[in-house]
Design a protein around this motif. Sequence first.
Motif, PDB file in Angstrom:
ATOM      1  N   SER A  27       0.855  -1.185   0.000  1.00  0.00           N
ATOM      2  CA  SER A  27       0.000   0.000   0.000  1.00  0.00           C
ATOM      3  C   SER A  27       0.891   1.235   0.000  1.00  0.00           C
ATOM      4  N   HIS A  28       0.780   2.069  -1.042  1.00  0.00           N
ATOM      5  CA  HIS A  28       1.631   3.247  -1.115  1.00  0.00           C
ATOM      6  C   HIS A  28       0.822   4.517  -0.889  1.00  0.00           C
ATOM      7  N   TYR A  29       1.479   5.513  -0.301  1.00  0.00           N
ATOM      8  CA  TYR A  29       0.849   6.777   0.057  1.00  0.00           C
ATOM      9  C   TYR A  29       1.954   7.822   0.203  1.00  0.00           C
ATOM     10  N   ASP A  30       1.593   9.096   0.256  1.00  0.00           N
ATOM     11  CA  ASP A  30       2.568  10.187   0.412  1.00  0.00           C
ATOM     12  C   ASP A  30       3.718  10.080  -0.590  1.00  0.00           C
ATOM     13  N   ALA A  54      -2.566   7.747  -3.799  1.00  0.00           N
ATOM     14  CA  ALA A  54      -2.365   6.519  -3.038  1.00  0.00           C
ATOM     15  C   ALA A  54      -3.009   5.344  -3.764  1.00  0.00           C
ATOM     16  N   LYS A  68      -2.741   0.578  -4.173  1.00  0.00           N
ATOM     17  CA  LYS A  68      -2.237  -0.716  -3.723  1.00  0.00           C
ATOM     18  C   LYS A  68      -1.720  -1.515  -4.914  1.00  0.00           C
ATOM     19  N   GLY A  90       5.378   3.556   1.333  1.00  0.00           N
ATOM     20  CA  GLY A  90       4.233   2.717   1.659  1.00  0.00           C
ATOM     21  C   GLY A  90       4.565   1.686   2.715  1.00  0.00           C
TER      22      GLY A  90
END
Length: 207
Positions: A82-85, A104, A106, A173
């Motif tokens: 899960s990736h974010y920022d 964001a 996945k 993530g």
Amino acid sequence: MSKPHRPPSGRTNIASCIVATIFLIFVVIIILIVFFTVFKPKDPKISVNAVQLPSFAVSNNTVNFTFSQYVSVKNPNRAVFSHYDSTLQLLYSSSQVGFMFIPAGKIDAGRTQYMAATYSVESFPLSASPDAAVNVGPAFNGGGFGGGGQPGFNNGFRVGPTMEIESRIQIVGRVRVLHFFTHHLETKVRCRVTISVSDGSVLGFHC
């Protein structure tokens, strides 16, 4: 007449506790071995596939253009990433000229996700003296073509002044291993992109 039942002795209880402790330690060791060999978290891998400038204009020694970058992100883990920022940054002469957040999302275990980022870069001044004419050949285009070059540029054709920009992609993530362990992951890639000032052609990029 039956003999009275003797309660378990203290030695028996201690032996049972020792056996249970040894068993638990053995189970923990097995879990750690499996975790660090099979399920050990690995950073995602970013590959830059192409760089393009759909629009490019120079006026009064200032330049503005639309920047497009196409990348693939591979998740080598056995769990969903899960990736974010995550961000994409563009620099010219060590100064930031463009920035955007990557939405964001996945990436399933062992899968590769293709991403495309396109945005308009606001006008900024060119350096006092753009790079002089250069020879463009196979060695120069070590990172591959961005799709904006013209025929003949890969045969030692001499081009006019060029400018170089740098793109920086950061993917942040986490993965959750065995639905219990959460591990933070982060990977970066930097690319130098050479552009013809005369027509905005992407001559090559190296990451």
